[in-house]
Scaffold this active site. Sequence first.
Site: not given
Length: 192
Positions: A110, A157
């Site tokens: 956005h 991770a």
Amino acid sequence: MLKIIIKLIKYLKWDLSTKSFRFFYLNFFFKDIPGRLGMEIRKLLYERYLRHAGKNLMVYEGVHIRNIDKLSVGDNVALGVNNFIQAAGEVEIGNNAIFAPDVKIWSANHKYDDLEKPIFEQGYDYKKVVIGNNVWIASNVFIMPGAELGDGVVVSAGAVVGAKKIPPYTILAGNPARKIGLRNRKKEAKGK
């Protein structure tokens, strides 16, 4: 009640008139089928809708893709359990790339610069994401718009990869993701 049903049928008809929404509906029905059968069904579905699909695509359960027509994947790509790829700004994945569970890739965000306008009215910034060949993305990694991962990159991770160009064979970890090492090219060359 009849008016509501008619309205819902019109929504469904409108949705099914576009290729991307047809994919959403089909994916809804097939995304969680387990085992080899589910993988084969999803492979056939995704090959039909992707911008480009290489050979031996594997799609595990729970994968979500937005703007599938702007996603290209090379040969021997494995999309992991519950991966979410938002490809509005384009996503390109090379050959032999593997994704562990819960990886997220975003290629749009956005806009929010105008303080006088609500954010939802300001539109989007689109930035292509490029993932090279022989890349491994571990569980719960978030790859942000504009990221470019070179060949042989490993992302540990939980890492958050920003809009950076990551050199080949780099090992990344952390939030924000930082280089923690390099893969040994000599060992990789022997394995070929």
